[in-house]
Motif scaffolding. Structure first.
Motif, PDB file in Angstrom:
ATOM      1  N   ILE A   3     -16.092 -19.364  10.080  1.00  0.00           N
ATOM      2  CA  ILE A   3     -14.643 -19.180   9.950  1.00  0.00           C
ATOM      3  C   ILE A   3     -13.925 -20.485  10.264  1.00  0.00           C
ATOM      4  CG2 ILE A   3     -12.638 -18.063  11.021  1.00  0.00           C
ATOM      5  CD1 ILE A   3     -14.364 -15.522  11.240  1.00  0.00           C
ATOM      6  N   ALA A   4     -14.377 -21.204  11.301  1.00  0.00           N
ATOM      7  CA  ALA A   4     -13.766 -22.490  11.643  1.00  0.00           C
ATOM      8  C   ALA A   4     -13.919 -23.482  10.496  1.00  0.00           C
ATOM      9  CB  ALA A   4     -14.396 -23.047  12.910  1.00  0.00           C
ATOM     10  N   ALA A   5     -15.111 -23.560   9.923  1.00  0.00           N
ATOM     11  CA  ALA A   5     -15.336 -24.483   8.811  1.00  0.00           C
ATOM     12  C   ALA A   5     -14.471 -24.121   7.613  1.00  0.00           C
ATOM     13  CB  ALA A   5     -16.818 -24.473   8.426  1.00  0.00           C
ATOM     14  N   THR A   6     -14.291 -22.834   7.388  1.00  0.00           N
ATOM     15  CA  THR A   6     -13.471 -22.377   6.263  1.00  0.00           C
ATOM     16  C   THR A   6     -11.998 -22.706   6.497  1.00  0.00           C
ATOM     17  OG1 THR A   6     -15.042 -20.567   5.890  1.00  0.00           O
ATOM     18  CG2 THR A   6     -12.879 -20.371   4.854  1.00  0.00           C
ATOM     19  N   LEU A   7     -11.539 -22.551   7.721  1.00  0.00           N
ATOM     20  CA  LEU A   7     -10.154 -22.920   8.036  1.00  0.00           C
ATOM     21  C   LEU A   7      -9.906 -24.392   7.763  1.00  0.00           C
ATOM     22  CD1 LEU A   7      -9.605 -20.948  11.383  1.00  0.00           C
ATOM     23  CD2 LEU A   7      -8.387 -20.568   9.233  1.00  0.00           C
ATOM     24  N   HIS A   8     -10.853 -25.234   8.099  1.00  0.00           N
ATOM     25  CA  HIS A   8     -10.712 -26.670   7.850  1.00  0.00           C
ATOM     26  C   HIS A   8     -10.742 -27.001   6.358  1.00  0.00           C
ATOM     27  CE1 HIS A   8     -10.666 -28.438  11.838  1.00  0.00           C
ATOM     28  NE2 HIS A   8     -11.711 -27.732  12.202  1.00  0.00           N
ATOM     29  N   ARG A   9     -11.484 -26.235   5.593  1.00  0.00           N
ATOM     30  CA  ARG A   9     -11.781 -26.615   4.207  1.00  0.00           C
ATOM     31  C   ARG A   9     -10.819 -26.029   3.178  1.00  0.00           C
ATOM     32  NH1 ARG A   9     -16.580 -24.777   4.311  1.00  0.00           N
ATOM     33  NH2 ARG A   9     -16.144 -22.788   3.264  1.00  0.00           N
ATOM     34  N   GLU A  10     -10.335 -24.809   3.409  1.00  0.00           N
ATOM     35  CA  GLU A  10      -9.571 -24.097   2.393  1.00  0.00           C
ATOM     36  C   GLU A  10      -8.075 -24.039   2.728  1.00  0.00           C
ATOM     37  OE1 GLU A  10     -11.113 -23.275  -0.266  1.00  0.00           O
ATOM     38  OE2 GLU A  10     -13.164 -23.554   0.457  1.00  0.00           O
ATOM     39  N   ARG A  11      -7.310 -23.555   1.757  1.00  0.00           N
ATOM     40  CA  ARG A  11      -5.894 -23.272   1.968  1.00  0.00           C
ATOM     41  C   ARG A  11      -5.675 -21.780   1.819  1.00  0.00           C
ATOM     42  NH1 ARG A  11      -2.246 -27.310   2.039  1.00  0.00           N
ATOM     43  NH2 ARG A  11      -0.592 -26.010   1.158  1.00  0.00           N
ATOM     44  N   PHE A  12      -4.654 -21.266   2.524  1.00  0.00           N
ATOM     45  CA  PHE A  12      -4.436 -19.825   2.563  1.00  0.00           C
ATOM     46  C   PHE A  12      -2.955 -19.502   2.397  1.00  0.00           C
ATOM     47  CE2 PHE A  12      -7.936 -21.067   5.317  1.00  0.00           C
ATOM     48  CZ  PHE A  12      -8.983 -20.326   4.782  1.00  0.00           C
ATOM     49  N   ASP A  13      -2.694 -18.376   1.767  1.00  0.00           N
ATOM     50  CA  ASP A  13      -1.323 -17.899   1.624  1.00  0.00           C
ATOM     51  C   ASP A  13      -0.991 -17.030   2.833  1.00  0.00           C
ATOM     52  OD1 ASP A  13      -0.812 -19.133  -0.846  1.00  0.00           O
ATOM     53  OD2 ASP A  13      -1.819 -17.502  -1.920  1.00  0.00           O
ATOM     54  N   LEU A  14      -0.249 -17.614   3.760  1.00  0.00           N
ATOM     55  CA  LEU A  14       0.127 -16.918   4.981  1.00  0.00           C
ATOM     56  C   LEU A  14       1.626 -16.640   4.979  1.00  0.00           C
ATOM     57  CD1 LEU A  14      -1.873 -19.033   7.621  1.00  0.00           C
ATOM     58  CD2 LEU A  14      -2.669 -17.096   6.237  1.00  0.00           C
ATOM     59  N   VAL A  15       2.110 -16.009   6.042  1.00  0.00           N
ATOM     60  CA  VAL A  15       3.558 -15.808   6.171  1.00  0.00           C
ATOM     61  C   VAL A  15       4.282 -17.144   6.314  1.00  0.00           C
ATOM     62  CG1 VAL A  15       3.552 -13.463   7.075  1.00  0.00           C
ATOM     63  CG2 VAL A  15       3.198 -15.381   8.641  1.00  0.00           C
ATOM     64  N   LEU A  16       3.551 -18.215   6.596  1.00  0.00           N
ATOM     65  CA  LEU A  16       4.141 -19.556   6.667  1.00  0.00           C
ATOM     66  C   LEU A  16       4.213 -20.195   5.294  1.00  0.00           C
ATOM     67  CD1 LEU A  16       2.211 -20.956   9.784  1.00  0.00           C
ATOM     68  CD2 LEU A  16       4.398 -19.738   9.731  1.00  0.00           C
ATOM     69  N   GLY A  17       3.652 -19.548   4.279  1.00  0.00           N
ATOM     70  CA  GLY A  17       3.526 -20.124   2.952  1.00  0.00           C
ATOM     71  C   GLY A  17       2.096 -20.582   2.736  1.00  0.00           C
ATOM     72  N   PRO A  18       1.819 -21.346   1.669  1.00  0.00           N
ATOM     73  CA  PRO A  18       0.466 -21.852   1.420  1.00  0.00           C
ATOM     74  C   PRO A  18       0.169 -23.003   2.391  1.00  0.00           C
ATOM     75  CG  PRO A  18       1.838 -21.896  -0.574  1.00  0.00           C
ATOM     76  CD  PRO A  18       2.746 -21.693   0.584  1.00  0.00           C
ATOM     77  N   VAL A  19      -0.821 -22.814   3.255  1.00  0.00           N
ATOM     78  CA  VAL A  19      -1.120 -23.830   4.262  1.00  0.00           C
ATOM     79  C   VAL A  19      -2.629 -24.014   4.407  1.00  0.00           C
ATOM     80  CG1 VAL A  19       0.973 -23.317   5.591  1.00  0.00           C
ATOM     81  CG2 VAL A  19      -1.180 -22.212   6.205  1.00  0.00           C
ATOM     82  N   GLY A  20      -2.985 -25.154   4.999  1.00  0.00           N
ATOM     83  CA  GLY A  20      -4.347 -25.426   5.402  1.00  0.00           C
ATOM     84  C   GLY A  20      -4.334 -26.023   6.793  1.00  0.00           C
ATOM     85  N   PHE A  21      -5.485 -26.510   7.234  1.00  0.00           N
ATOM     86  CA  PHE A  21      -5.608 -27.131   8.544  1.00  0.00           C
ATOM     87  C   PHE A  21      -6.346 -28.452   8.379  1.00  0.00           C
ATOM     88  CE2 PHE A  21      -5.170 -22.624   9.180  1.00  0.00           C
ATOM     89  CZ  PHE A  21      -4.297 -22.527  10.246  1.00  0.00           C
ATOM     90  N   ASP A  22      -5.812 -29.508   9.009  1.00  0.00           N
ATOM     91  CA  ASP A  22      -6.430 -30.817   8.851  1.00  0.00           C
ATOM     92  C   ASP A  22      -7.667 -30.944   9.739  1.00  0.00           C
ATOM     93  OD1 ASP A  22      -5.533 -31.363  11.447  1.00  0.00           O
ATOM     94  OD2 ASP A  22      -3.826 -32.566  10.786  1.00  0.00           O
ATOM     95  N   ALA A  23      -8.254 -32.129   9.770  1.00  0.00           N
ATOM     96  CA  ALA A  23      -9.498 -32.346  10.500  1.00  0.00           C
ATOM     97  C   ALA A  23      -9.339 -32.089  11.994  1.00  0.00           C
ATOM     98  CB  ALA A  23      -9.998 -33.766  10.254  1.00  0.00           C
ATOM     99  N   LYS A  24      -8.129 -32.253  12.506  1.00  0.00           N
ATOM    100  CA  LYS A  24      -7.882 -32.019  13.926  1.00  0.00           C
ATOM    101  C   LYS A  24      -7.684 -30.539  14.252  1.00  0.00           C
ATOM    102  CE  LYS A  24      -5.618 -36.456  14.964  1.00  0.00           C
ATOM    103  NZ  LYS A  24      -4.358 -37.070  15.481  1.00  0.00           N
ATOM    104  N   GLY A  25      -7.314 -29.758  13.236  1.00  0.00           N
ATOM    105  CA  GLY A  25      -6.991 -28.357  13.469  1.00  0.00           C
ATOM    106  C   GLY A  25      -5.504 -28.072  13.420  1.00  0.00           C
ATOM    107  N   ASP A  26      -4.708 -29.099  13.068  1.00  0.00           N
ATOM    108  CA  ASP A  26      -3.259 -28.907  12.951  1.00  0.00           C
ATOM    109  C   ASP A  26      -2.921 -28.295  11.593  1.00  0.00           C
ATOM    110  OD1 ASP A  26      -2.455 -29.975  15.442  1.00  0.00           O
ATOM    111  OD2 ASP A  26      -2.725 -32.009  14.674  1.00  0.00           O
ATOM    112  N   VAL A  27      -1.952 -27.389  11.578  1.00  0.00           N
ATOM    113  CA  VAL A  27      -1.547 -26.731  10.348  1.00  0.00           C
ATOM    114  C   VAL A  27      -0.744 -27.695   9.481  1.00  0.00           C
ATOM    115  CG1 VAL A  27       0.676 -25.832  11.206  1.00  0.00           C
ATOM    116  CG2 VAL A  27      -0.614 -24.540   9.468  1.00  0.00           C
ATOM    117  N   THR A  28      -0.816 -27.490   8.172  1.00  0.00           N
ATOM    118  CA  THR A  28      -0.111 -28.379   7.248  1.00  0.00           C
ATOM    119  C   THR A  28       1.282 -27.884   6.900  1.00  0.00           C
ATOM    120  OG1 THR A  28      -1.085 -27.250   5.335  1.00  0.00           O
ATOM    121  CG2 THR A  28      -2.275 -29.171   6.235  1.00  0.00           C
ATOM    122  N   ALA A  29       1.759 -26.843   7.571  1.00  0.00           N
ATOM    123  CA  ALA A  29       3.090 -26.301   7.300  1.00  0.00           C
ATOM    124  C   ALA A  29       4.172 -27.284   7.722  1.00  0.00           C
ATOM    125  CB  ALA A  29       3.280 -24.981   8.044  1.00  0.00           C
ATOM    126  N   GLN A  30       5.386 -27.048   7.213  1.00  0.00           N
ATOM    127  CA  GLN A  30       6.523 -27.903   7.558  1.00  0.00           C
ATOM    128  C   GLN A  30       6.727 -27.928   9.062  1.00  0.00           C
ATOM    129  OE1 GLN A  30      10.128 -27.130   5.370  1.00  0.00           O
ATOM    130  NE2 GLN A  30      11.418 -28.086   6.910  1.00  0.00           N
TER     131      GLN A  30
END
Length: 370
Positions: free
Chosen positions: A326-353
């Motif tokens: 699940i951790a590897a998938t969070l780092h690798r993919e993007r997801f449609d969440l209530v925040l909009g379409p987001v992913g997570f960078d190599a550090k684990g920070d979200v790519t949302a505004q």
């Protein structure tokens, strides 16, 4: 230390369809760590409401990789030692997924335990840059970073109050101290020096003395990274003593408790906080469901929802319940969440505004005109 294990199998919330829902045949425990006691209870309650709603909705949509989500809710009181104890509880209970913690000091302390044991931790509210800057592969956040918040605060101070006397104050708590230092650093880099930099111990007497000191120095703008209760009290006491500067707070006051404590003096207070997803199209169905239940989904509520939603999305995408996958998938993919379409960078920070400037008025905060 109280434990609340809740199997959430309530009616399907708005935004989810009953057709094609997979039957849930097993259970997966998700740990939840947040303050149920102490100064940050209000934010903890916001986050918990979001998590519980996300678990309910996920279970009605087939669960996490076909398993019904059970929440093991633990109180860390925003204390580092208690957070570590909570983390060890989850290790002993063989919990692989955790939503938490709220306060950065708690998240940082607990994250070492999680990382060492391959447990995924995703926080809805811990903003300290150090949490993810260490690059721990199973640690994530859906909220912003305090260095980004400090940069926005300094920019607003420079653009709006360049020729005014600015005071930067902090109350010696880790979050308040870090934000004051980072804002000062960014402000000084822009070429603006604060008129005063003050550390104090909040209390009725000290708040009154500080208000008089700031008033006597002719301070026009006060930046403070204190929590909702502490800043609310200082703003109220200052107004009662005839000191009404432009107050500037942080995400720590993004709860109606601030306005309740500050009273009418809260009007006009500026605040930096994450983008409010409750106003975004991606969250509209979830927001409507909250409001139908009589819940105001502002503050960190939607971020609590997004944190659990991200874990579910990654698990269902990868068709696993294994934490490391699940951790590897969070780092690798993007997801449609209530925040909009987001992913997570190599550090684990979200790519949302990131952060936005808000202003308090009549007991609520709304985006401020830049």
């Amino acid at each position: 230390m109280s434990i609340r294990r809740v199997v959430l199998s309530l009616a399907l919330a708005a935004g989810f369809c009953a057709h094609g829902v997979r039957p849930v045949s097993a259970e997966v425990v998700v740990g939840v760590a947040l303050p149920r006691s102490g100064a940050y209870v209000a934010i903890g309650e916001q986050v918990l409401r979001g998590i519980e709603a996300a678990a309910r909705d996920a279970n009605n949509a087939g669960g996490l990789n076909g398993e019904s989500i059970v929440l093991d809710v633990q109180d860390d009181a925003c204390d580092s030692n208690k957070a570590t104890a909570v983390a060890n509880h989850f290790v002993q209970s063989k919990v692989g997924l955790v939503v938490g913690h709220v306060c950065s000091n708690a998240s940082i302390a607990a994250s070492d335990v999680y990382a060492a044991n391959g447990i995924v931790m995703i926080t809805a509210a811990s903003v300290a840059a150090r949490l993810t800057d260490r690059g721990l592969p199973t640690i994530f956040r859906v909220c912003g970073r305090d260095d980004d918040q400090a940069r926005l605060s300094a920019t607003v101070l420079a653009e709006r109050f360049r020729d005014r006397k600015i005071a930067l104050i902090q109350d010696l708590t880790p979050a308040s101290r870090a934000l004051a230092a980072a804002t000062k650093d960014n402000l000084n880099r822009i070429g603006i020096n604060e008129a005063m930099s003050v550390a104090f111990s909040p209390s009725d007497a000290d708040d009154a003395a500080l208000a008089d000191r700031l008033k006597g120095a002719g301070i026009d703008v006060v930046y403070y990274g204190g929590d909702a209760a502490e800043m609310g009290r200082l703003v109220r006491i200052s107004a009662e003593r005839g000191f009404r500067p432009q107050w500037f707070g942080t995400s720590a006051i993004a709860t109606q408790d601030f306005a309740k404590v500050a009273g009418p003096a809260s009007n006009g207070v500026l605040m930096t906080f994450y983008l409010d997803p409750s106003r975004q199209p991606a969250a509209s169905a979830v927001v409507q469901a909250f409001k139908a239940d009589g819940v105001d989904p502002t503050g960190s509520t939607i971020y609590g929802y997004a944190a659990l939603q991200a874990l579910v999305a990654a698990a269902n995408f990868a068709h696993v319940s294994d934490a490391r996958t699940i951790a590897a998938t969070l780092h690798r993919e993007r997801f449609d969440l209530v925040l909009g379409p987001v992913g997570f960078d190599a550090k684990g920070d979200v790519t949302a505004q990131g952060y936005v400037l808000y202003v308090w008025k009549d007991g609520a905060f709304t985006p401020a005109n830049k």
